[in-house]
Design an enzyme around this catalytic site. Structure first.
Site, mmCIF file in Angstrom:
data_model
loop_
_atom_site.group_PDB
_atom_site.id
_atom_site.type_symbol
_atom_site.label_atom_id
_atom_site.label_comp_id
_atom_site.label_asym_id
_atom_site.label_seq_id
_atom_site.Cartn_x
_atom_site.Cartn_y
_atom_site.Cartn_z
ATOM 1 N N GLU A 64 -21.511 -20.670 25.877
ATOM 2 C CA GLU A 64 -22.427 -21.082 26.934
ATOM 3 C C GLU A 64 -21.676 -21.636 28.144
ATOM 4 O O GLU A 64 -22.114 -21.469 29.282
ATOM 5 C CB GLU A 64 -23.412 -22.123 26.400
ATOM 6 C CG GLU A 64 -24.408 -21.590 25.394
ATOM 7 C CD GLU A 64 -23.846 -21.537 23.970
ATOM 8 O OE1 GLU A 64 -24.554 -21.052 23.078
ATOM 9 O OE2 GLU A 64 -22.693 -21.971 23.764
ATOM 10 N N PRO A 274 -8.659 -17.640 15.988
ATOM 11 C CA PRO A 274 -9.787 -17.931 15.091
ATOM 12 C C PRO A 274 -10.868 -18.706 15.825
ATOM 13 O O PRO A 274 -10.578 -19.525 16.716
ATOM 14 C CB PRO A 274 -9.153 -18.784 13.987
ATOM 15 C CG PRO A 274 -7.953 -19.404 14.626
ATOM 16 C CD PRO A 274 -7.465 -18.413 15.631
ATOM 17 N N LEU A 343 -17.279 -9.368 27.062
ATOM 18 C CA LEU A 343 -17.054 -9.203 28.488
ATOM 19 C C LEU A 343 -15.712 -9.771 28.946
ATOM 20 O O LEU A 343 -15.174 -9.337 29.967
ATOM 21 C CB LEU A 343 -18.204 -9.833 29.278
ATOM 22 C CG LEU A 343 -19.592 -9.267 28.934
ATOM 23 C CD1 LEU A 343 -20.660 -9.908 29.809
ATOM 24 C CD2 LEU A 343 -19.625 -7.744 29.074
#
Length: 432
Positions: A64, A274, A343
């Site tokens: 986010e 990770p 993206l």
């Protein structure tokens, strides 16, 4: 329903106390995170934004925050007079915000969703507008925001069918939350239809696109890329494979495939990032079982060769580290987690491989896959086969990368569109 929700919320917090205490001892910085989660915000964090008509954006974690970055940049350009506050839930989100959103005036941890905490924090800050990034719906906090008549927008809205089914159980609470949001700026038509199914009025739902197409913090020059290779101890090696945001069960698949790649390309190197940095040591130990030498990014001596696998144990670097990869695998997709952001590697013009579980990023995956900028693998043998095919076919590999870049370029502008809606809502609120 609200009474029941509050009872459950208090019970969850009380049940989590032993875990909080353990993390307080084991994790550096967890104490400050916990203090802020209970509404004790430091004076230096409040001073630039509290009761100064700030624009408050709430972004739960790393993903986010990546979506938030272009919005903040556009807010600075379009609405320069108002301070900007970012709130997060996770420590990784906090570190990422500090790293990639220098335009923010303050970054804080979001309060736990207990009724009195929401009111306490909102009363302290009194923002001019509150922006939910993606789908951060917290009933008690939104109720507190509404009490102070503060307009709320959802920006870069994204919601899965699974979330639709989960939220529906909230019934009257869900209706209250939907009624609090003045406008829903959604990533896609599918997301728009899902939020309408949850009760958002259709006239208050718009499709603005995905702001992650607008990200620029990942931009890397050729000297930057060479410096990354030097720091990682991978200078002169080819090919470099990068696996981003991996989850338990994926490293075994990656190591098996990487062993096959090294049979043909003995100078190959692998970078693994990770999703949970705390798993780093286990991933290094696992590498040894495959007769591969692994090393932490933070312990790798710049320029030192010898490691087959470098584990990225830092926060906020992956988006730029993708630049060193010849081929990129995006994790959370060979296990049923739902995938991660495609993206970032696409913005570097990289050919991308993913597993079949991309349901959390269905739109970007569908777009990249339909235009052959991204391919799907199903197991270690398939992963090795696809990697070797791409390494042996320069034209196909380059075409995938160029198509990824073209898609990024064609879909920019979501952040600008979102900020135009923010300006309209602010203007309407000012005229009330």
């Amino acid at each position: 329903m609200k009474f029941l929700y509050n009872i459950v919320a208090v019970f969850i917090v009380l049940a989590a106390m032993p875990v909080f205490l353990i993390r307080l001892v084991r994790e550096a910085g967890f104490g400050e995170r916990l203090r802020q989660s209970f509404g004790f915000l430091p004076a230096e964090a409040l001073a630039p934004v509290a009761k100064k008509d700030c624009i408050w954006l709430h972004a739960a974690s790393v993903g986010e925050i990546v979506a938030t970055s272009p919005i903040v940049r556009e807010i600075r350009r379009e609405i320069p007079g108002l301070p900007i506050l970012i709130s997060v839930v996770t420590a990784s989100g906090y570190a990422m915000a500090k790293r990639i959103i220098p335009e923010a005036d303050s970054v804080i941890f979001f309060p736990l969703d207990l009724s009195w905490l929401g009111r306490k924090v909102v009363a302290k800050i009194r923002p001019k507008i509150f922006l939910l990034v993606e789908t951060e719906l917290w009933p008690n906090f939104l109720y507190a925001i509404r009490e102070y008549d503060i307009p709320v927008l959802m920006v870069n809205g994204r919601i899965s069918e699974k979330s639709v089914n989960r939220y529906r159980h909230l019934r009257s609470i869900l209706r209250d939350m939907m009624a609090t949001v003045a406008l829903f700026c959604m990533q896609s038509e599918i997301d728009a239809q899902y939020i309408i199914r949850l009760g958002a009025p259709p006239r208050q739902v718009v499709v603005t696109g995905n702001t992650k197409f607008d990200q620029t913090y990942t931009d890397v020059t050729e000297p930057d890329r060479e410096e990354f290779l030097h720091q990682l101890g991978l200078s002169g090696r080819w090919p470099i494979l990068v696996a981003g945001s991996t989850h338990p069960g994926e490293e075994e698949i990656l190591y098996t495939a990487f062993q096959k790649v090294k049979e043909t390309f003995p100078q190959a190197g692998l970078v693994i990032a990770p999703r949970e940095i705390m798993r780093t040591e286990k991933i290094i130990e696992l590498a040894a079982k495959y007769k591969l030498r692994g090393v932490r990014r933070t312990e790798q001596e710049p320029g030192a060769a010898g490691a087959d696998v470098v584990i990225l144990d830092t926060i906020g670097e992956l988006g730029r580290i993708y630049s060193v990869g010849v081929i990129v695998y995006v994790g959370g997709s060979l296990v049923p987690h739902g995938g991660h952001n495609l993206l970032e590697p696409a913005a570097h013009g990289k050919p991308i491989l993913v597993g079949p579980h991309m349901f959390n990023f269905k739109d970007s995956y569908g777009l990249l896959n339909s235009r052959k900028a991204c391919d799907t693998v199903y197991d270690d043998a398939d992963l090795a086969e696809k990697i070797l095919y791409l390494l042996n076919n320069d034209q196909v590999r380059n075409e995938m990368g160029q198509e990824a870049l073209a898609i990024i370029g064609e879909n920019r502008g979501a952040a600008w569109k979102s900020v135009q809606h923010i300006k309209q809502v602010l203007e309407a609120a000012g005229n009330r």
